[in-house]
Design a protein around this motif. Structure first.
Motif, short mmCIF file in Angstrom:
data_model
loop_
_atom_site.label_atom_id
_atom_site.label_comp_id
_atom_site.label_asym_id
_atom_site.label_seq_id
_atom_site.Cartn_x
_atom_site.Cartn_y
_atom_site.Cartn_z
N UNK A 69 67.30 19.79 -8.59
CA UNK A 69 66.47 20.60 -7.68
C UNK A 69 65.00 20.23 -7.76
N UNK A 112 58.21 20.80 -7.57
CA UNK A 112 58.72 22.17 -7.57
C UNK A 112 58.56 22.86 -8.91
N UNK A 117 59.17 22.25 -13.40
CA UNK A 117 60.02 21.43 -14.25
C UNK A 117 61.18 22.21 -14.82
N UNK A 151 60.77 28.14 -3.60
CA UNK A 151 61.02 27.51 -4.89
C UNK A 151 61.75 28.46 -5.84
N UNK A 172 65.35 28.60 -4.87
CA UNK A 172 66.09 27.40 -5.28
C UNK A 172 66.48 27.49 -6.76
N UNK A 173 65.56 27.98 -7.57
CA UNK A 173 65.86 28.12 -9.01
C UNK A 173 66.91 29.19 -9.24
N UNK A 192 70.60 28.58 -8.98
CA UNK A 192 71.25 27.88 -10.10
C UNK A 192 71.79 28.86 -11.15
N UNK A 194 63.35 26.82 -16.36
CA UNK A 194 62.67 26.32 -15.18
C UNK A 194 61.24 26.80 -15.23
N UNK A 195 60.30 25.91 -15.03
CA UNK A 195 58.89 26.30 -15.02
C UNK A 195 58.39 26.30 -13.60
N UNK A 196 58.15 27.46 -13.09
CA UNK A 196 57.69 27.58 -11.72
C UNK A 196 56.17 27.72 -11.71
#
Lengths: 247, 247, 247
Positions: free
Chosen positions: A150, A172, A174, C74, C77-78, C81, C111-113
């Motif tokens: 993603x 986006x 990491x 974003x 999207x995360x 998952x 996940x780092x947004x």
């Protein structure tokens, strides 16, 4: 002469599904021990090593060892038609030069796959010295690779004394997937290592997670990664060359 | 006047789904015995004969026999909205000239389908003499047609004293699906026959395998094939013209 | 400082899925009472009011109230998952200026947004006087909106003393979904009302029906409709401006 009957259709089905996007044409070796195939993708980035052991078959008859030249895309299209309960029979028809694939259930469905010419030179698997090897549940790698997709089209596989990591970085944000030593089936790490790989290949390779509950991952610094999906009847192993990490 | 309430939504739903790709507009006859429709596709390759018997309905009221002019694509779009547990009510609104389709469950969902002008001339079903008739499980034909699709866009239906066959041949190899006399519900073959048909039509027709467990297939040499999906409440029968086998 | 651990991943997941098509960037307020967000779509047609209460979290630590600038696409999207069994942990990293989203299960996936700049001016929710409010099962509105989509791109929401209606009209015919007073959870109607709305927005809003069994709908004549998806831990409320009914 070759005639065989496969107990569990999914072993062949999901293996070929994982391989067929990478490799177009291949020679499958059929010997008294089972079926094996070794192939490289056209860009020479990935090497596939596949073995379907004799023990996977209910019946298995082979005369002299032979090499079957196979178009993997076509074989994959046929195997996708196999249902979970279908028994898969394989038989070479030497006159027509085809591989007969017979799916048996309420009806008998026979697909004749034309055999093709393939070069018979043996691919050597490079002899690599991996400083680290971890064995984890295969759905961890499979979900982790999908997580990485993603944000990026490449991924870093990393290991230290405590954890195995999948890392990806993009616009986006990491992603970091961490599988701990405690949760691993085996964890043999002699040094911290880190390499970057292309997700394009990895996302095909993880289709193999359907054939084995666990995956053995061998790693080093900027060397290929080896992923082995192993069960008692099948061995599907990939060697994937690293990318250069520019950052 | 016409007002009816259908017990099992899937009978109408899957029948119309199988027919609507072949036939655009049709006149559905509504009589005291039930609903019937007979139609030909625009290219005159396939003839459809459909009957939804009065016994399929919980309630059923009709005055004089009537003909409902229906756009099958629109009807199909509406019926796709019906859930498995929805009760389907049909009612003609003579003022608005519509067919009211009411889906009843937690809410009442009413769709008003405008009726259209259709010619009322009766289509004759050609009187064919089939030397062979076999009745098999409908999923054998349905899976077999899907198998054939991977190599070709036409298919040979064949029967001999022992087996019914679906055969297809293409660049990818060839496919043969065999259903044996022993596994058949009935098997009445007076001579070996063989004809070729278009998969384009067959792949719509096999959608009807959801309405009946078995299909009766009547065959001859280079004559149309008749496929009848039969259950106690519904009869959906197709007649499909053969193609010329060039080989 | 903000650190929290969410019990049921679907509350956040489906709420953001319902909102993210309407609103691009948003400031999420984090206070001792929970997380709240209020936003308008760029065309100023829909207003979203979202609250994830402190009670939804297993752990919840916040210092001063803060505003997290989020790109909802974003975040969506995360969150897609996240598996059903994954525990979602949220944590602000003030140095990197990111929101860390950690999915915990067999592995830990982080996940780092990146947080973004957002204006902090408070949106006022217009003070509307709704003559009618009904509360019904949320799948009635969700299926009804999908029914309406097959004929039109706008829909009329109507209520009288007996029923709540979703109505749509198009070339394909018309659709009417009726939910009766008897089947409603609550039904408080002081006058008959009717307004038209855009399906483009409604079809995003109904994704919220996964977070709550019921929806409270407040209506009037040619005024915005308010839809509130309410459960003990979450409140997701939409205000949608009417369209002008030309007919």
């Amino acid at each position: 002469m070759f005639k065989a009957s496969l107990r569990d259709p999914k072993l062949l089905k999901h293996s070929i599904d994982a391989i067929s996007n990478m490799v177009d044409e291949v020679g499958i070796n059929v010997t008294a021990e089972g079926m094996t195939m070794r192939a490289m993708d056209p860009a020479h980035v990935a090497l596939v090593d596949f073995e379907l052991k004799r023990s996977a078959f209910d019946e298995y008859e082979v005369g002299e060892a032979i090499v079957l030249g196979i178009d993997l895309d076509r074989l994959n299209t046929i195997l996708k038609r196999a249902g979970k309960e279908d028994k898969i029979n394989l038989e070479v028809d030497p006159e027509k030069n085809t591989l007969k694939i017979r799916l048996e259930n309420a009806s008998t469905r026979t697909f004749n796959l034309p055999l093709i010419e393939v070069s018979e030179e043996e691919l050597k698997v490079p002899d690599l010295d991996f400083p680290s090897t971890v064995e984890i549940k295969s759905d961890i790698i499979s979900e982790g690779i999908k997580d990485a997709e993603i944000v990026s089209d490449h991924v870093i596989l990393e290991v230290d004394k405590e954890n195995f990591y999948i890392k990806a970085k993009g616009d986006l944000g990491n992603v970091e997937v961490k599988a701990s030593k405690e949760g691993a089936i085996s964890f043999d790490v002699t040094q911290d290592t880190r390499s970057m790989y292309s997700l394009e290949y990895l996302k095909d390779m993880i289709k193999a997670s359907d054939i084995a509950d666990t995956v053995k991952i061998s790693l080093g610094d900027n060397i290929p990664v080896k992923m082995e999906f192993l069960s008692s009847d099948v061995k599907l192993s990939f060697l994937l060359a690293p990318r250069i990490e520019s950052e």
